[in-house]
Design a protein around this motif. Structure first.
Motif, mmCIF file in Angstrom:
data_model
loop_
_atom_site.group_PDB
_atom_site.id
_atom_site.type_symbol
_atom_site.label_atom_id
_atom_site.label_comp_id
_atom_site.label_asym_id
_atom_site.label_seq_id
_atom_site.Cartn_x
_atom_site.Cartn_y
_atom_site.Cartn_z
ATOM 1 N N ALA A 279 -25.576 -17.622 -5.465
ATOM 2 C CA ALA A 279 -25.611 -18.794 -6.344
ATOM 3 C C ALA A 279 -24.453 -19.734 -6.028
ATOM 4 N N THR A 280 -24.670 -21.015 -6.330
ATOM 5 C CA THR A 280 -23.631 -22.027 -6.203
ATOM 6 C C THR A 280 -23.245 -22.512 -7.591
ATOM 7 N N LEU A 281 -21.949 -22.505 -7.898
ATOM 8 C CA LEU A 281 -21.468 -22.962 -9.197
ATOM 9 C C LEU A 281 -20.865 -24.349 -9.044
ATOM 10 N N LEU A 282 -21.150 -25.192 -10.030
ATOM 11 C CA LEU A 282 -20.689 -26.576 -10.004
ATOM 12 C C LEU A 282 -19.750 -26.833 -11.171
ATOM 13 N N GLY A 283 -18.737 -27.681 -10.956
ATOM 14 C CA GLY A 283 -17.865 -28.112 -12.043
ATOM 15 C C GLY A 283 -17.235 -26.947 -12.783
#
Length: 456
Positions: A279-283
């Protein structure tokens, strides 16, 4: 044993996903720390509505006092209100857990984290165990957000979770944040006699709504005695000698018995190991998802954690889509999440309702927007209750309804009909296809639909 679906979080999205998956014949496990029902049931939607519902008579009686048709006082018992809230939440939480178990779902109380694609580690009272899953759904929700120097300290500066459990009514309350949480909590404590001061850094309350909504809301709340500061930046907020002390960037100060930090929410993704599963996490930790709500192969994120819409009914709707996607074995090329018209409300004596887009959103998309409006003062039900402040407005694009919003007493009751109208993109002639009962608040919506429109 390999599960078809392992779900992290038993809030509205996670619980719905588990029940839908079980009904589809899938082997399901759901892991939660123990607060079944999530934020909505335990610290959000439901407790606030119980407190608002239990005190709803007060502002209506105050209106009648102003109209000189009644006199007297009403006293609320905060201890009794809190006890009722606790009983209801505990009972509902237990009923939900029972429902999950009766559906054949393995319910696990513990702390979960991903240990790679399709592998979930759970720590519970008996140690650590690993679950293998063909699909994992992350539905862990969100937690209150804060800013540096403004974090709740648990003394006089509280977040919404702590404020919901206070046992004594504060004489005064500073609320930082003019969104739904701050407005609803302010409404409740105002009914108990607390002096409310609300601070919003942007130029109006309810800043996610069209400007006219927030400006009208501010005027109506000022009439109820609220002190409102908009367009002002806060430098610090802390407990000083047992009081909440707020300092603006210009050096001026406010002091109150308590303060509420209500500046939004952040995703509850810390420590979940989502990156190990791709997964990619943002902010602040929002999970990036594609058109099918996939964060990585076999890993879905629904509800607050994906940051699309932080509403319980949005999580519920996304859960249904994801389970349908899993159960049908759909390839990634299948139809994506439809992003339906999303209804939203701010509750209280003076409410805000919206279904569909704002003017700013439509204009940003390159549309020519026309607006038609009706004032609640012309509605017989609003007149009967003496609550005539506010309006309903309809946004039109090429002769079709693309958004409906309202501010005033009772307007939340119009939200489902408004959602249907926007979803079906009614034209002017469609209004004549149904009968709006008289006398109802719905007639104000009809009047807004039929009123002459003007270009924005």
């Amino acid at each position: 044993m390999t599960y078809d679906v392992v779900i992290l979080g038993a809030g509205p999205g996670g619980s719905r996903a588990a029940l839908e998956a079980a009904a589809a014949g899938l082997r399901v496990a759901i892991v939660d720390k123990g607060s079944f029902g999530g934020t909505c049931l335990n610290w959000g939607c439901i407790p606030t509505k119980l407190l608002l519902g239990g005190t709803a008579a007060h502002p209506l009686l105050e209106v009648q006092k102003k109209l000189k048709t009644a006199q007297g006082t009403i006293d609320f018992d905060l201890t009794a209100l809190q006890a009722r809230k606790t009983r209801f939440i505990n009972g509902t939480r237990q009923a939900l857990e029972k429902q999950l178990r009766q559906a054949g779902i393995e319910v696990i109380t513990g702390t979960a984290r991903l240990a790679g694609p399709g592998h979930v580690e759970v720590v519970d009272g008996e140690g650590t165990r690993e679950l293998a899953a063909r699909n994992v759904i992350v539905a862990t929700g969100s937690v209150p957000a804060s800013f540096p120097g403004l974090a709740p300290d648990g003394e006089a500066v509280l977040d919404s979770t702590a404020l919901l459990d206070v046992t004594e009514v504060p004489d005064s309350l500073i609320i930082v944040g003019g969104g739904a949480i701050g407005l609803e909590m302010g409404d409740f404590f105002s009914r108990l006699g607390t002096a409310i001061t609300i601070v919003e850094g942007l130029d109006r309350l309810a800043p996610t709504e069209d400007p006219e909504i927030g400006q009208t809301l501010g005027k109506l709340l000022k009439r109820e005695g609220w002190a409102i500061h908009t367009g002002r930046r806060v430098a610090s907020l802390s407990t000083v000698e047992g009081k909440a002390q707020l300092r603006f960037e210009d050096g001026t100060e406010l002091v109150a018995d308590k303060a509420l930090m209500a500046v939004g929410r952040r995703p509850a993704t810390a420590g979940l190991g989502l990156e190990t599963a791709g997964a990619t996490l943002l902010g602040a930790g929002w999970v990036e998802t594609n058109d099918h709500l996939l964060a990585a192969p076999g890993l879905y994120a629904i509800g607050d954690v994906n940051g699309r819409t932080l509403l319980a009914h949005a999580a519920d709707h996304q859960a249904r889509f994801v389970i349908s996607h899993i159960a049908s074995g759909s390839a990634s090329s299948a139809s994506g999440y439809p992003a339906p018209v999303m209804p939203s409300c701010i509750y209280g004596h003076t409410e805000v309702m919206r279904a569909g887009a704002t003017v700013a959103e439509l204009v940003a998309s390159g549309h020519d927007v026309h607006v038609s409006t009706s004032q609640l003062i012309a509605n017989p039900i609003a007149q009967a209750y003496g609550t005539t402040g506010g309006f309903i407005r309809v946004l039109w694009v090429e002769g079709q309804v693309r958004g409906i919003s309202a501010v005033g007493h009772g307007v939340s009751h119009l939200v489902t009909l408004a959602t249907v109208i926007v979803s079906q993109r009614w034209r002017w002639e469609d209004v004549h296809g149904i009968i709006f009962a008289h006398p109802t608040l719905d007639e104000a919506l009809e009047a807004a639909l039929l009123a002459p429109s003007q270009k924005v």
